[in-house]
Design a protein around this motif. Structure first.
Motif, mmCIF file in Angstrom:
data_model
loop_
_atom_site.group_PDB
_atom_site.id
_atom_site.type_symbol
_atom_site.label_atom_id
_atom_site.label_comp_id
_atom_site.label_asym_id
_atom_site.label_seq_id
_atom_site.Cartn_x
_atom_site.Cartn_y
_atom_site.Cartn_z
ATOM 1 N N ARG A 81 7.970 -5.303 2.269
ATOM 2 C CA ARG A 81 7.260 -5.442 3.536
ATOM 3 C C ARG A 81 5.763 -5.564 3.286
ATOM 4 O O ARG A 81 5.256 -5.156 2.235
ATOM 5 C CB ARG A 81 7.520 -4.208 4.430
ATOM 6 C CG ARG A 81 8.985 -3.988 4.783
ATOM 7 C CD ARG A 81 9.496 -5.024 5.749
ATOM 8 N NE ARG A 81 8.925 -4.892 7.069
ATOM 9 C CZ ARG A 81 9.431 -4.137 8.046
ATOM 10 N NH1 ARG A 81 10.536 -3.441 7.846
ATOM 11 N NH2 ARG A 81 8.842 -4.081 9.223
ATOM 12 N N ALA A 82 5.063 -6.111 4.269
ATOM 13 C CA ALA A 82 3.599 -6.167 4.197
ATOM 14 C C ALA A 82 3.036 -4.822 4.649
ATOM 15 O O ALA A 82 3.598 -4.155 5.520
ATOM 16 C CB ALA A 82 3.074 -7.277 5.088
ATOM 17 N N ILE A 83 1.920 -4.427 4.044
ATOM 18 C CA ILE A 83 1.244 -3.195 4.446
ATOM 19 C C ILE A 83 -0.225 -3.507 4.743
ATOM 20 O O ILE A 83 -0.692 -4.618 4.511
ATOM 21 C CB ILE A 83 1.372 -2.087 3.374
ATOM 22 C CG1 ILE A 83 0.850 -2.586 2.029
ATOM 23 C CG2 ILE A 83 2.823 -1.623 3.267
ATOM 24 C CD1 ILE A 83 0.835 -1.512 0.945
ATOM 25 N N ASN A 84 -0.937 -2.481 5.230
ATOM 26 C CA ASN A 84 -2.247 -2.713 5.840
ATOM 27 C C ASN A 84 -3.410 -2.225 4.987
ATOM 28 O O ASN A 84 -4.348 -1.624 5.487
ATOM 29 C CB ASN A 84 -2.270 -2.025 7.215
ATOM 30 C CG ASN A 84 -3.527 -2.338 7.988
ATOM 31 O OD1 ASN A 84 -4.023 -3.452 7.943
ATOM 32 N ND2 ASN A 84 -4.057 -1.361 8.687
ATOM 33 N N ILE A 85 -3.377 -2.471 3.686
ATOM 34 C CA ILE A 85 -4.496 -2.073 2.835
ATOM 35 C C ILE A 85 -5.746 -2.873 3.232
ATOM 36 O O ILE A 85 -5.674 -4.088 3.399
ATOM 37 C CB ILE A 85 -4.139 -2.279 1.350
ATOM 38 C CG1 ILE A 85 -3.092 -1.236 0.931
ATOM 39 C CG2 ILE A 85 -5.372 -2.168 0.467
ATOM 40 C CD1 ILE A 85 -2.672 -1.311 -0.506
ATOM 41 N N PRO A 86 -6.898 -2.218 3.385
ATOM 42 C CA PRO A 86 -8.109 -2.918 3.845
ATOM 43 C C PRO A 86 -8.497 -4.084 2.937
ATOM 44 O O PRO A 86 -8.416 -4.004 1.719
ATOM 45 C CB PRO A 86 -9.194 -1.822 3.799
ATOM 46 C CG PRO A 86 -8.439 -0.542 3.882
ATOM 47 C CD PRO A 86 -7.139 -0.782 3.187
ATOM 48 N N ARG A 87 -8.922 -5.180 3.581
ATOM 49 C CA ARG A 87 -9.439 -6.378 2.913
ATOM 50 C C ARG A 87 -8.401 -7.058 2.030
ATOM 51 O O ARG A 87 -8.749 -7.832 1.147
ATOM 52 C CB ARG A 87 -10.684 -6.032 2.090
ATOM 53 C CG ARG A 87 -11.773 -5.329 2.881
ATOM 54 C CD ARG A 87 -12.902 -4.890 1.987
ATOM 55 N NE ARG A 87 -13.792 -3.968 2.697
ATOM 56 C CZ ARG A 87 -14.765 -3.281 2.118
ATOM 57 N NH1 ARG A 87 -14.982 -3.412 0.826
ATOM 58 N NH2 ARG A 87 -15.521 -2.476 2.825
ATOM 59 N N GLN A 88 -7.138 -6.757 2.265
ATOM 60 C CA GLN A 88 -6.072 -7.307 1.436
ATOM 61 C C GLN A 88 -4.903 -7.727 2.320
ATOM 62 O O GLN A 88 -4.749 -7.230 3.434
ATOM 63 C CB GLN A 88 -5.555 -6.246 0.458
ATOM 64 C CG GLN A 88 -6.588 -5.623 -0.437
ATOM 65 C CD GLN A 88 -6.585 -6.235 -1.820
ATOM 66 O OE1 GLN A 88 -5.839 -7.147 -2.105
ATOM 67 N NE2 GLN A 88 -7.439 -5.724 -2.685
ATOM 68 N N PHE A 89 -4.094 -8.643 1.819
ATOM 69 C CA PHE A 89 -2.763 -8.836 2.385
ATOM 70 C C PHE A 89 -1.814 -8.516 1.236
ATOM 71 O O PHE A 89 -1.628 -9.314 0.328
ATOM 72 C CB PHE A 89 -2.549 -10.264 2.891
ATOM 73 C CG PHE A 89 -1.318 -10.403 3.737
ATOM 74 C CD1 PHE A 89 -1.355 -10.129 5.094
ATOM 75 C CD2 PHE A 89 -0.101 -10.773 3.172
ATOM 76 C CE1 PHE A 89 -0.212 -10.242 5.883
ATOM 77 C CE2 PHE A 89 1.042 -10.887 3.951
ATOM 78 C CZ PHE A 89 0.982 -10.619 5.311
ATOM 79 N N VAL A 90 -1.268 -7.311 1.260
ATOM 80 C CA VAL A 90 -0.512 -6.772 0.132
ATOM 81 C C VAL A 90 0.915 -6.498 0.567
ATOM 82 O O VAL A 90 1.180 -6.096 1.705
ATOM 83 C CB VAL A 90 -1.174 -5.476 -0.390
ATOM 84 C CG1 VAL A 90 -0.320 -4.804 -1.448
ATOM 85 C CG2 VAL A 90 -2.544 -5.789 -0.955
ATOM 86 N N LEU A 91 1.858 -6.701 -0.350
ATOM 87 C CA LEU A 91 3.262 -6.410 -0.112
ATOM 88 C C LEU A 91 3.652 -5.147 -0.865
ATOM 89 O O LEU A 91 3.036 -4.800 -1.874
ATOM 90 C CB LEU A 91 4.135 -7.582 -0.569
ATOM 91 C CG LEU A 91 3.718 -8.969 -0.078
ATOM 92 C CD1 LEU A 91 4.662 -10.028 -0.628
ATOM 93 C CD2 LEU A 91 3.666 -9.021 1.439
ATOM 94 N N ALA A 92 4.672 -4.473 -0.373
ATOM 95 C CA ALA A 92 5.159 -3.264 -1.040
ATOM 96 C C ALA A 92 6.677 -3.277 -1.088
ATOM 97 O O ALA A 92 7.339 -3.699 -0.133
ATOM 98 C CB ALA A 92 4.664 -2.015 -0.306
ATOM 99 N N TYR A 93 7.225 -2.831 -2.213
ATOM 100 C CA TYR A 93 8.675 -2.670 -2.357
ATOM 101 C C TYR A 93 9.000 -1.234 -1.983
ATOM 102 O O TYR A 93 8.547 -0.294 -2.629
ATOM 103 C CB TYR A 93 9.108 -2.965 -3.795
ATOM 104 C CG TYR A 93 10.612 -3.004 -3.984
ATOM 105 C CD1 TYR A 93 11.263 -4.206 -4.215
ATOM 106 C CD2 TYR A 93 11.380 -1.845 -3.942
ATOM 107 C CE1 TYR A 93 12.641 -4.259 -4.397
ATOM 108 C CE2 TYR A 93 12.760 -1.877 -4.109
ATOM 109 C CZ TYR A 93 13.381 -3.091 -4.338
ATOM 110 O OH TYR A 93 14.751 -3.129 -4.503
ATOM 111 N N PHE A 94 9.804 -1.081 -0.937
ATOM 112 C CA PHE A 94 10.126 0.249 -0.442
ATOM 113 C C PHE A 94 11.458 0.742 -0.995
ATOM 114 O O PHE A 94 12.359 -0.053 -1.276
ATOM 115 C CB PHE A 94 10.158 0.257 1.092
ATOM 116 C CG PHE A 94 8.792 0.236 1.711
ATOM 117 C CD1 PHE A 94 8.155 1.412 2.061
ATOM 118 C CD2 PHE A 94 8.132 -0.961 1.915
ATOM 119 C CE1 PHE A 94 6.884 1.401 2.612
ATOM 120 C CE2 PHE A 94 6.859 -0.986 2.468
ATOM 121 C CZ PHE A 94 6.237 0.205 2.818
#
Length: 309
Positions: free
Chosen positions: A186-199
């Motif tokens: 899923r995508a997460i809300n790290i500042p100044r980034q468009f980052v994905l995370a494996y949950f």
């Protein structure tokens, strides 16, 4: 549409210098709906006035926008907001006659190539390595920093055509394929980034969580598919002097992702001549209704660093 006396009269008034007259004329033409577009295109081809041609182009754009707005509202109301459908709606703002079948075919080819390499015995990291290898090595997808001088890098049809997209577009493509293949990314809300995370497999996406940071196995940079650890991300937060609060690691809904795409895409139209498109895109973003607790602010500017270390 058969041209009647009223349409003919309206067309003759398109060059009227009086703004009030033009507003009335344009509103009446828009009221005819998309059926009048062939008439407008024919008028454009048979007119020598560049000013009238520009006005015709704006009218055709507004007619397409009205239909697109209705489709965005419908997408928002659906029980499930399909991410690929949402990305195609954004692309159709710029390419209203987009043949979506080509996009679906490309997505299916990618899905099948990845699926053939996946099995139930792979670890999370091995699953991501398969996705990344197919997408960035076999398919040769390239990543670009978010740049508002290149609007095509936001749009999925151009991304698949040129095999080049920015972090947001590449991230959305990665998410689309992950969802089709049941890979929990899923995508997460790290500042100044468009980052994905494996949950983790037991993560309940429907529940609110205060410890989302520790639910993610690792993080993925959609620019290149590079994997980052928790330590990498913690170091990044130290570098930007921002505390890593849990809300930054909460999975983003598809609604919020498409809102972000619309908002960031709108920044490509920041000249006097194109600012009306910026306003229209922001208007489309506002049609997507998010619950306040699911509506974090995403900031992807300045471009993400290549190495959180």
């Amino acid at each position: 549409m058969e041209e009647n006396k009223e349409i003919s009269a309206l067309f003759h008034l398109l060059d009227d210098p009086d703004a009030e007259v033009y507003n009335v004329v344009s509103t009446r033409i828009i009221d005819y709906g998309k059926g009048i577009i062939p008439n407008l295109e024919n008028l454009w081809e048979n007119t020598i006035s560049e000013e009238v041609q520009e006005r015709i182009e704006v009218l055709i754009h507004r007619l397409h926008l009205r239909d697109l707005s209705e489709e965005v509202v419908q997408w928002d109301k659906n029980a499930h907001q399909d991410l690929l459908t949402g990305a195609l709606l954004v692309a159709r703002f710029q390419y209203p006659e987009l043949a979506t079948a080509t996009v679906y075919q490309e997505i299916e080819k990618l899905r099948r190539n990845i699926w053939l390499e996946l099995n139930n015995y792979l670890t999370p990291l091995e699953q991501v390595n398969v996705l990344t290898s197919i997408l960035y090595n076999y398919y040769s997808l390239r990543g670009a920093e978010v740049g508002y001088q290149h609007p095509e890098e936001f749009l999925i049809n151009k991304q698949l055509e040129t095999k080049r997209g920015n972090a947001i577009a590449n991230g959305i493509l990665y998410l689309i394929l992950s969802e089709l293949l049941d890979v929990p990314i899923r995508a997460i809300n790290i500042p100044r980034q468009f980052v994905l995370a494996y949950f983790k497999s037991d993560y309940d996406f429907t529940r609110q969580s205060t410890d989302s940071l520790y639910k993610a196995e690792f993080f993925i940079d959609p620019m290149s598919g590079q994997v980052f650890t928790h330590k990498d991300v913690e170091n990044y937060f130290k570098r930007i002097s921002v505390p890593p609060v849990p809300s930054y690691f909460k999975p983003l809904s598809n609604k919020r992702i498409i809102q972000t795409l619309l908002e960031e895409f709108s920044k490509c139209f920041d000249t006097d001549k194109t600012r009306y498109k910026q306003q229209e895109l922001m208007g489309l973003a506002e049609m997507i209704v998010e619950q306040p607790e699911d509506d974090p602010n995403i900031d992807v500017d300045p471009p993400p660093p290549t190495d959180p270390e």
